[in-house]
Design a protein around this motif. Sequence first.
Motif, PDB file in Angstrom:
ATOM      1  N   VAL A  36       5.068 -27.772 -21.949  1.00  0.00           N
ATOM      2  CA  VAL A  36       5.602 -28.877 -22.772  1.00  0.00           C
ATOM      3  C   VAL A  36       5.025 -28.789 -24.182  1.00  0.00           C
ATOM      4  CG1 VAL A  36       5.566 -31.375 -23.133  1.00  0.00           C
ATOM      5  CG2 VAL A  36       6.080 -30.469 -20.861  1.00  0.00           C
ATOM      6  N   GLY A  37       3.721 -28.572 -24.268  1.00  0.00           N
ATOM      7  CA  GLY A  37       3.092 -28.420 -25.583  1.00  0.00           C
ATOM      8  C   GLY A  37       3.680 -27.243 -26.340  1.00  0.00           C
ATOM      9  N   GLY A  38       3.894 -26.144 -25.639  1.00  0.00           N
ATOM     10  CA  GLY A  38       4.468 -24.955 -26.264  1.00  0.00           C
ATOM     11  C   GLY A  38       5.892 -25.189 -26.746  1.00  0.00           C
ATOM     12  N   LEU A  39       6.677 -25.882 -25.927  1.00  0.00           N
ATOM     13  CA  LEU A  39       8.066 -26.152 -26.307  1.00  0.00           C
ATOM     14  C   LEU A  39       8.119 -27.039 -27.551  1.00  0.00           C
ATOM     15  CD1 LEU A  39      11.103 -25.984 -25.866  1.00  0.00           C
ATOM     16  CD2 LEU A  39      10.901 -27.787 -24.132  1.00  0.00           C
ATOM     17  N   VAL A  40       7.311 -28.089 -27.563  1.00  0.00           N
ATOM     18  CA  VAL A  40       7.307 -28.994 -28.724  1.00  0.00           C
ATOM     19  C   VAL A  40       6.807 -28.262 -29.972  1.00  0.00           C
ATOM     20  CG1 VAL A  40       6.303 -31.097 -29.689  1.00  0.00           C
ATOM     21  CG2 VAL A  40       7.123 -31.085 -27.330  1.00  0.00           C
ATOM     22  N   ALA A  41       5.758 -27.473 -29.817  1.00  0.00           N
ATOM     23  CA  ALA A  41       5.243 -26.704 -30.960  1.00  0.00           C
ATOM     24  C   ALA A  41       6.291 -25.706 -31.438  1.00  0.00           C
ATOM     25  CB  ALA A  41       3.947 -25.980 -30.579  1.00  0.00           C
ATOM     26  N   GLY A  42       6.968 -25.062 -30.510  1.00  0.00           N
ATOM     27  CA  GLY A  42       8.008 -24.097 -30.861  1.00  0.00           C
ATOM     28  C   GLY A  42       9.157 -24.748 -31.612  1.00  0.00           C
ATOM     29  N   LEU A  43       9.568 -25.930 -31.161  1.00  0.00           N
ATOM     30  CA  LEU A  43      10.644 -26.650 -31.846  1.00  0.00           C
ATOM     31  C   LEU A  43      10.200 -27.069 -33.239  1.00  0.00           C
ATOM     32  CD1 LEU A  43      11.904 -28.903 -28.889  1.00  0.00           C
ATOM     33  CD2 LEU A  43      13.093 -26.923 -29.870  1.00  0.00           C
ATOM     34  N   CYS A  44       8.983 -27.606 -33.331  1.00  0.00           N
ATOM     35  CA  CYS A  44       8.490 -28.119 -34.623  1.00  0.00           C
ATOM     36  C   CYS A  44       8.330 -27.006 -35.652  1.00  0.00           C
ATOM     37  CB  CYS A  44       7.150 -28.836 -34.445  1.00  0.00           C
ATOM     38  SG  CYS A  44       7.289 -30.434 -33.614  1.00  0.00           S
ATOM     39  N   THR A  45       8.004 -25.808 -35.195  1.00  0.00           N
ATOM     40  CA  THR A  45       7.734 -24.714 -36.129  1.00  0.00           C
ATOM     41  C   THR A  45       8.861 -23.676 -36.146  1.00  0.00           C
ATOM     42  OG1 THR A  45       6.500 -23.481 -34.438  1.00  0.00           O
ATOM     43  CG2 THR A  45       5.235 -24.969 -35.835  1.00  0.00           C
ATOM     44  N   GLN A  46       9.967 -23.984 -35.456  1.00  0.00           N
ATOM     45  CA  GLN A  46      11.118 -23.076 -35.396  1.00  0.00           C
ATOM     46  C   GLN A  46      10.697 -21.700 -34.879  1.00  0.00           C
ATOM     47  OE1 GLN A  46      14.316 -23.392 -37.901  1.00  0.00           O
ATOM     48  NE2 GLN A  46      13.924 -25.494 -38.473  1.00  0.00           N
ATOM     49  N   ASP A  47       9.824 -21.674 -33.907  1.00  0.00           N
ATOM     50  CA  ASP A  47       9.351 -20.423 -33.312  1.00  0.00           C
ATOM     51  C   ASP A  47      10.179 -20.190 -32.042  1.00  0.00           C
ATOM     52  OD1 ASP A  47       7.986 -18.446 -31.855  1.00  0.00           O
ATOM     53  OD2 ASP A  47       6.021 -19.099 -32.558  1.00  0.00           O
ATOM     54  N   TYR A  48      11.261 -19.437 -32.181  1.00  0.00           N
ATOM     55  CA  TYR A  48      12.205 -19.251 -31.074  1.00  0.00           C
ATOM     56  C   TYR A  48      11.569 -18.540 -29.879  1.00  0.00           C
ATOM     57  CZ  TYR A  48      15.755 -20.732 -34.397  1.00  0.00           C
ATOM     58  OH  TYR A  48      16.486 -21.460 -35.299  1.00  0.00           O
ATOM     59  N   ALA A  49      10.702 -17.560 -30.151  1.00  0.00           N
ATOM     60  CA  ALA A  49      10.067 -16.838 -29.048  1.00  0.00           C
ATOM     61  C   ALA A  49       9.179 -17.778 -28.239  1.00  0.00           C
ATOM     62  CB  ALA A  49       9.246 -15.668 -29.594  1.00  0.00           C
ATOM     63  N   LEU A  50       8.468 -18.642 -28.942  1.00  0.00           N
ATOM     64  CA  LEU A  50       7.611 -19.611 -28.250  1.00  0.00           C
ATOM     65  C   LEU A  50       8.460 -20.597 -27.445  1.00  0.00           C
ATOM     66  CD1 LEU A  50       4.910 -20.973 -27.618  1.00  0.00           C
ATOM     67  CD2 LEU A  50       5.012 -22.093 -29.860  1.00  0.00           C
ATOM     68  N   ILE A  51       9.568 -21.029 -28.009  1.00  0.00           N
ATOM     69  CA  ILE A  51      10.497 -21.897 -27.264  1.00  0.00           C
ATOM     70  C   ILE A  51      10.887 -21.196 -25.966  1.00  0.00           C
ATOM     71  CG2 ILE A  51      12.851 -22.868 -27.261  1.00  0.00           C
ATOM     72  CD1 ILE A  51      12.497 -23.235 -30.345  1.00  0.00           C
ATOM     73  N   GLY A  52      11.236 -19.920 -26.083  1.00  0.00           N
ATOM     74  CA  GLY A  52      11.654 -19.166 -24.904  1.00  0.00           C
ATOM     75  C   GLY A  52      10.545 -19.061 -23.866  1.00  0.00           C
ATOM     76  N   ARG A  53       9.333 -18.723 -24.308  1.00  0.00           N
ATOM     77  CA  ARG A  53       8.224 -18.572 -23.354  1.00  0.00           C
ATOM     78  C   ARG A  53       7.896 -19.892 -22.668  1.00  0.00           C
ATOM     79  NH1 ARG A  53       5.958 -16.071 -27.794  1.00  0.00           N
ATOM     80  NH2 ARG A  53       4.140 -17.426 -27.954  1.00  0.00           N
ATOM     81  N   SER A  54       8.197 -21.000 -23.362  1.00  0.00           N
ATOM     82  CA  SER A  54       7.824 -22.325 -22.837  1.00  0.00           C
ATOM     83  C   SER A  54       8.879 -22.910 -21.903  1.00  0.00           C
ATOM     84  CB  SER A  54       7.599 -23.294 -23.997  1.00  0.00           C
ATOM     85  OG  SER A  54       6.636 -22.783 -24.893  1.00  0.00           O
ATOM     86  N   LEU A  55      10.084 -22.340 -21.909  1.00  0.00           N
ATOM     87  CA  LEU A  55      11.170 -22.893 -21.073  1.00  0.00           C
ATOM     88  C   LEU A  55      10.983 -22.478 -19.616  1.00  0.00           C
ATOM     89  CD1 LEU A  55      14.266 -22.490 -23.420  1.00  0.00           C
ATOM     90  CD2 LEU A  55      13.351 -24.643 -22.547  1.00  0.00           C
ATOM     91  N   GLN A  56       9.916 -22.966 -19.034  1.00  0.00           N
ATOM     92  CA  GLN A  56       9.597 -22.669 -17.641  1.00  0.00           C
ATOM     93  C   GLN A  56       9.385 -23.973 -16.887  1.00  0.00           C
ATOM     94  OE1 GLN A  56       6.633 -19.693 -16.931  1.00  0.00           O
ATOM     95  NE2 GLN A  56       7.009 -18.690 -18.884  1.00  0.00           N
ATOM     96  N   ASP A  57       9.599 -23.921 -15.606  1.00  0.00           N
ATOM     97  CA  ASP A  57       9.448 -25.114 -14.773  1.00  0.00           C
ATOM     98  C   ASP A  57       8.881 -24.699 -13.420  1.00  0.00           C
ATOM     99  OD1 ASP A  57       9.652 -27.384 -13.245  1.00  0.00           O
ATOM    100  OD2 ASP A  57      11.815 -27.618 -13.467  1.00  0.00           O
TER     101      ASP A  57
END
Lengths: 311, 311
Positions: free
Chosen positions: B205-226
């Motif tokens: 969740v922290g990674g996804l929010v950080a990825g969205l806030c900083t437009q870091d697409y790779a981080l968004i991708g790595r964080s999309l886990q459940d």
Amino acid sequence: MTELKLFAPASIANLNCGFDVIGVCLQAIGDEMIFRKVAEKGLRITKITGATLPFEIDKNVAGVAAQAVLDEVGEPDFGIEIEIHKKIRAGSGIGSSSASASGAAFGINALLGYPLSKKELLNAAMKGEAIASGCEHADNVAPCMLGNFTLIRGYGPLDVVEIQAPNELFAVVLHPQIELKTADARAVLEPNISLKSAITQWGNVGGLVAGLCTQDYALIGRSLQDVVIEPLRKGLIPFFDELKSAALHSGALGAGISGAGPSVFALCKGISQAEKTAFAMSQAYLETGIAFDIHISAIDTEGVRILESIA
Amino acid sequence: MTELKLFAPASIANLNCGFDVIGVCLQAIGDEMIFRKVAEKGLRITKITGATLPFEIDKNVAGVAAQAVLDEVGEPDFGIEIEIHKKIRAGSGIGSSSASASGAAFGINALLGYPLSKKELLNAAMKGEAIASGCEHADNVAPCMLGNFTLIRGYGPLDVVEIQAPNELFAVVLHPQIELKTADARAVLEPNISLKSAITQWGNVGGLVAGLCTQDYALIGRSLQDVVIEPLRKGLIPFFDELKSAALHSGALGAGISGAGPSVFALCKGISQAEKTAFAMSQAYLETGIAFDIHISAIDTEGVRILESIA
């Protein structure tokens, strides 16, 4: 470089909602370490001040982290002497062992001409940290090494996200002079938590990260909550509720247990507020009769760094 | 304004790690609703197309949300007629009831001259949503109302954090034509989860929010886990693993269950990648023989909005 002196900062792990994943680096508190190239090959710890620690490389946090760097990049054709000057008290809950570990990894790497990046040094630092805490955790070594806030998104492979600290953020840390073993702080944790609490916690993690990224101090404050770990651990810290309450009433954004305790931290907007909160926390704890020390610190944005060097 | 037509967008809730707290608004799919001032007092639903829904105000999601706004700001000295034109299929898992609820709350508020802000309308929308889902949740009504990504930091009071969507982000949604009741999707959940899984989840969740806030697409991708919900729910969606695998292999940043399912979403960087991923997901699902529809959508940055109005 034939000799260097470095600064290895203290850090606050967890920050309430971010148990085991979030940490922040402190500017005002930290160890000093000296690394020296010598003719006689091998790695040696030659001086330790400020704490009673083993000189054997494989039993010393700094020694293990230093050796882990050498194992990764290869033994140099010179020897290395390490001096450790502890300023962070062991067992205080502000990353004392992590400072030794991150400092050692960084210092060796610097003497060798920086073959590894700071992020690449985290694995070696975690190996040192494991000597002290029993497991390879990055929640203190990462902020100490990198500065600012860090989020451990995941292990395997280690994925550390750096989050720039809002520039008006200050930390207050009160360290009660009691012994609280990390093992005891771990022992009170439950292996399972309710899904409901988990959702509350990850809502707050999301809020904290969003607040940090957008410099939204009020959101940071609202997110500094912990419904999972604090209720289980706070009983190990005498007068925790009074201390936290004093911090919040004085105007701190939030407060909680630093790492596994016993230190208690508060985050504040602005140095004046931090001074006010430090005073309020001191007053509250003076009444308990328990000795303590207290620090006010800016957030360190650089992490481990060289103070002096000889070419 | 005497009459208005609005657009109430679909949304994806949860986004893997953000169960019950994160949602995102879709631009390409949404309901239309018409709100009309009339002389005869009272609130009436006069037309419903695209779905079979009750016309009684207290049994209709839009009716309940609309009435909740009137209860809050007071009955006007005119009557209001509502037309509901559903384009989002009920039970698809992309916020069909939330679109009705948020749309109705917004439409009534607009006719009344905007006495409430969009954020203030969320409570009324949640009351409507509760008719459909059984509880007052904001994970779809918030993104539908506000646009972009939303994080529900907490309830009591409702604290919704808006997170701007990175501008190259696109969503693909594949909706298998099977019936999956939200109640059944809820029934497979466990009341407790391991602390270890919870930590993994809030790291993401922290990674996804950080990825969205900083437009870091790779981080968004790595964080999309459940690691918490998907393992329990994916069995309710035929060929989920094949579909997710097809999305990831085609180059999507991540993929997972949309809301409570049965729709499966993927997030992609760029429209070309989204088209490629949509094709791959379609191909994978065609082989199953299960009917489906599929959408490609930009992220909607505005939320519920007026399409046409008569002064």
